[in-house]
Scaffold this active site. Structure first.
Site, mmCIF file in Angstrom:
data_model
loop_
_atom_site.group_PDB
_atom_site.id
_atom_site.type_symbol
_atom_site.label_atom_id
_atom_site.label_comp_id
_atom_site.label_asym_id
_atom_site.label_seq_id
_atom_site.Cartn_x
_atom_site.Cartn_y
_atom_site.Cartn_z
ATOM 1 N N GLY A 11 -12.021 -159.556 28.495
ATOM 2 C CA GLY A 11 -12.348 -160.725 28.243
ATOM 3 C C GLY A 11 -11.011 -161.096 27.178
ATOM 4 N N VAL A 13 -10.508 -160.849 24.200
ATOM 5 C CA VAL A 13 -10.137 -159.602 23.166
ATOM 6 C C VAL A 13 -9.643 -158.521 23.999
ATOM 7 C CG1 VAL A 13 -11.206 -157.877 21.535
ATOM 8 C CG2 VAL A 13 -11.970 -160.295 21.675
ATOM 9 N N ARG A 99 -21.724 -152.071 13.487
ATOM 10 C CA ARG A 99 -21.084 -152.262 12.177
ATOM 11 C C ARG A 99 -21.919 -151.691 10.992
ATOM 12 N NH1 ARG A 99 -19.118 -158.048 14.269
ATOM 13 N NH2 ARG A 99 -17.846 -157.341 15.588
ATOM 14 N N CYS A 128 -14.539 -161.186 13.477
ATOM 15 C CA CYS A 128 -13.506 -161.808 13.262
ATOM 16 C C CYS A 128 -13.413 -162.463 11.821
ATOM 17 C CB CYS A 128 -13.009 -162.673 14.319
ATOM 18 S SG CYS A 128 -14.583 -163.647 15.099
ATOM 19 N N HIS A 243 -9.475 -169.126 13.240
ATOM 20 C CA HIS A 243 -10.467 -169.505 12.421
ATOM 21 C C HIS A 243 -9.842 -169.851 11.099
ATOM 22 C CE1 HIS A 243 -13.005 -167.879 15.356
ATOM 23 N NE2 HIS A 243 -13.659 -166.738 14.573
#
Ligand SMILES: NC(=O)c1ccc[n+]([C@@H]2O[C@H](COP(=O)([O-])OP(=O)(O)OC[C@H]3O[C@@H](n4cnc5c(N)ncnc54)[C@H](OP(=O)(O)O)[C@@H]3O)[C@@H](O)[C@H]2O)c1
Length: 358
Positions: A11, A13, A99, A128, A243
């Site tokens: 995708g 990323v 994570r 992100c 962002h």
């Protein structure tokens, strides 16, 4: 020393990981082995790749695997990371599945690379919106100890993958033509074009979205401050890439806006940060808008400029006059690059430098 590397997920990323590896001359011992859910040929960066259907034998011989697949039980890292590790690879994961696992370091190389050792087979890269926030906050935390953070985000649609970019691109001409705007409810709950949606990822019982909670828990883990008060509102905006975040931060120690600007402008103290603040350099500010006090600041469009594509841009640094020591600031970065691809490639570069890879 060259490294054999694989990529799972093609995708936006995955595409940026291919670009970053090439732009940064990452030493590949053989062409990148690229995998996804099904076999085909695909252009990534400006190169055509054979994309393989992911299978166990494809991980054999790989020293490092970048995961840029979907999250969850059917996602790439849950399905394949252990297989890759068993085959001998180090895995660096863009997704959220591991994570918060206490055995998996959550790494932003500018902040906590020392947590990666030769024994660390799986490394997680943050969300992100978390990454750009901690790159800007960590240098200030070092100097003045953060007491509390309040953040509101303005996040690009590409943060939700390729399907979200396509949804917005389809809506734009419909809107301009005055037609009924259709939308895919499996992407966003409402049309995104010319609107802002305070809804990123799923809602939880608390009323917060998962994206907002990721910013809380991931920031605490990266800064090593498990009780740090942080509260977030995450908003999707009709921007393709980049962002932005309005961050209010309160400190234990005294720190002025000028001191913060100085710290964040120093590449030794604040690696990866570029400050765009201070009096406007735009002649129109005075001539056309009659605004001599106007200031410069970064916007999401800036992350498309070559010089800023991997940076965390900080502007609008102001004193919060309602508390003893506090600042407001505006932080902008490319969600697909420093928010994802650049960060994982930087982790691999650091592993090479430290002799863990290669
Ligand atoms: N977009 C961002 O700003 C951002 C930032 C930070 C982190 N991330 C994370 O990075 C990851 C990738 O994001 P993206 O936006 O590029 O996602 P995307 O557009 O949804 O692409 C996901 C890719 O992963 C592949 N994939 C999914 N499940 C798989 C599986 N079980 N086995 C092998 N391949 C699988 C898909 O294969 P097919 O093409 O064959 O369907 C697709 O190529 C996600 O975990 C995301 O949360 C994204």
């Amino acid at each position: 020393m060259a490294v054999t590397a694989g990529l799972v997920g093609v995708g936006p990323v995955g595409d940026r990981i291919v670009r970053c590896l090439k732009e940064r001359d990452f030493p590949l011992a053989e062409p990148l082995r690229v995998m996804a859910t099904r076999r085909r040929r695909e252009i990534l960066g400006d190169q055509e790749f054979e994309v393989h259907q992911t299978s166990a034998e494809l991980f054999v011989g790989l020293e490092v695997v970048f995961f840029a697949g979907r999250e969850g039980a059917k996602g790439a890292s849950i399905q394949w990371a252990q297989t890759a590790i068993d085959a001998g690879a180090y895995c660096i994961d863009n997704g959220s599945d591991f994570r918060l696992d206490p055995n998996v370091p959550l790494v932003v190389p500018e902040i906590n690379m020392e947590q990666v050792t030769a024994d660390t087979r799986l490394i997680a890269s943050p969300n992100c919106s978390t990454t750009q926030m901690v790159v800007a906050l960590a240098p200030l935390h070092q100097v003045a100890r953060i007491k509390r953070v309040v953040v509101a985000t303005y996040q690009a649609v590409s943060g939700w993958g390729q399907a979200a970019v396509e949804d917005m691109e389809r809506q734009l001409p419909q809107y301009v033509a005055g037609e009924v705007v259709d939308f895919d409810p499996s992407v966003f709950a409402k049309p995104i074009i010319l609107d802002c949606l305070p809804h990123i990822d799923r809602f939880t019982d608390s009323g917060y979205t998962k994206e907002e909670l990721k910013m809380v828990y991931e920031t605490r883990k990266i800064l090593g401050e498990p009780d740090l008060p942080i509260t977030a509102t995450a908003v999707r905006v009709p921007v393709d890439i980049g962002h932005a975040e309005a961050i209010n931060v309160e400190f234990e120690e005294e720190i002025t806006a000028d001191e913060a600007r100085e710290i964040l402008s120093d590449p030794q103290q604040a690696p990866g940060v570029v400050v765009i603040d201070g009096p406007s350099q735009d002649p129109n500010a005075v001539a056309v808008r009659d605004a001599p006090e106007e200031r410069q600041y970064p916007t999401q469009a800036d992350v498309k400029k070559d010089e800023y594509k991997d940076a965390v841009l900080v502007g609008r640094i102001r004193q919060d006059e309602t508390v003893a020591s506090g600042l407001n600031m505006w932080v902008v970065s490319d969600n697909l690059r420093k928010g994802a691809a650049t960060n994982v490639v930087q982790i691999a570069e650091e592993m090479l430098k430290r002799g863990i890879l290669g």
